[in-house]
Design an enzyme around this catalytic site. Structure first.
Site, PDB file in Angstrom:
ATOM      1  CE  LYS A 246       0.378   3.679  -6.450  1.00  0.00           C
ATOM      2  NZ  LYS A 246       0.664   2.919  -5.605  1.00  0.00           N
TER       3      LYS A 246
ATOM      4  CG  ASN B 225      -1.773   1.811   1.423  1.00  0.00           C
ATOM      5  OD1 ASN B 225      -2.384   1.994   0.985  1.00  0.00           O
ATOM      6  ND2 ASN B 225      -1.052   1.766   2.588  1.00  0.00           N
TER       7      ASN B 225
ATOM      8  CB  THR C  51      -5.718   9.905   2.502  1.00  0.00           C
ATOM      9  OG1 THR C  51      -5.178   9.728   1.180  1.00  0.00           O
ATOM     10  CG2 THR C  51      -6.126   8.737   2.688  1.00  0.00           C
TER      11      THR C  51
ATOM     12  CE1 TYR D 130       0.717   7.510  -6.540  1.00  0.00           C
ATOM     13  CE2 TYR D 130      -1.114   8.809  -8.177  1.00  0.00           C
ATOM     14  CZ  TYR D 130       0.090   7.777  -7.299  1.00  0.00           C
ATOM     15  OH  TYR D 130      -0.982   6.982  -6.445  1.00  0.00           O
TER      16      TYR D 130
END
Length: 250
Positions: free
Chosen positions: A161, A89, A190, A157
């Site tokens: 991914k 995660n 978050t 990013y």
């Protein structure tokens, strides 16, 4: 759970990682929580006798730290469980910059180390540890829609991914007896979302969209997403769709 589960969760001290870890403890799992800092909340749940907890402090953006943790897991994973689960995660969105401004090798390397390298190392350790065991073993690599759709300002990013998605596909072509899924969790309330909303619009032109999602209360709660992910992991056909999105399921 009907049988003892050993679960490993990275990034377990906050956000979605802590929500997943807490839910697994509540289910009675033996949890190995990996994060840069210890979680008092997980300790509180474990003290209630709901599962057992082992916390490993490490910065997985440091390749040496990731190697240390991987070696520890390969050698020290409990051997008496009927089910093993690895949830990779931990992740980072930084550096958020336009392609012309991505000029820090350290920042780029840290993102690849955390989002990709640590996952590959921990998967390798997990596969070695569970190979001799007669047990159900599953891997969830937490991905992102950013790996499947180009987003300006998220060059690093998106690239990490996308790499994670492709690595998971390769993993499933190999005969390890372990099912793996690269799962996008949706947009969650978050600390990462707070960091995204703080981005400079010149670096991240889509920042207004994320500000609107927050203002309109369209961000999912970590505990709700964690519960949906764990129901998904429990499904008999887990792994049938290698690149998946939890938003496809009620």
């Amino acid at each position: 759970m009907k049988e003892r589960t050993v679960a490993i969760v990275t990034g377990a001290s906050r956000g979605l990682g802590q929500a997943l870890a807490a839910a697994l403890l509540e289910q009675g799992a033996h949890l190995i929580a990996i994060a840069r800092s210890r979680s008092a909340e997980l300790e509180r749940i474990a003290d209630l006798g709901r599962g057992s907890l082992q916390q490993i402090q490490a910065d997985l953006s440091d390749p040496a730290e990731a190697e240390r943790v991987a070696a520890q897991l390969a050698d020290g994973l409990p051997k008496d469980a009927g089910r093993y689960l690895l949830i990779n995660n931990a992740g980072m969105v930084d550096p958020v910059r336009q392609a012309s401004d991505l000029d820090s090798a350290n920042a780029i390397s840290a993102a690849f180390s955390l989002n990709v390298t640590s996952v590959i190392l921990l998967c390798s350790a997990f596969l070695k540890a569970v190979k001799p065991l007669d047990a159900d073993a599953r891997i969830v690599n937490i991905s992102s829609g950013a790996g499947r759709s180009a987003t300006p300002g998220w060059g690093v990013y998106c690239a990490t991914k996308a790499a994670l998605d492709h690595y998971t596909q390769v993993l499933n072509t190999e005969n390890h007896g372990v099912r793996a899924v690269s799962l996008a969790p949706g947009v969650i309330d978050t600390g990462m979302q707070q960091a995204i909303r703080a981005s400079d619009p010149q670096d991240f032109p889509n920042v207004q969209r994320f500000e609107q999602l927050h203002e309109q209360k369209q961000l999912a709660a970590p505990a709700d997403v964690a519960a949906r992910i764990l129901r998904y992991v429990d499904e008999p056909d887990f792994g049938a769709t290698v690149l998946d999105d939890i938003r496809n399921y009620a």
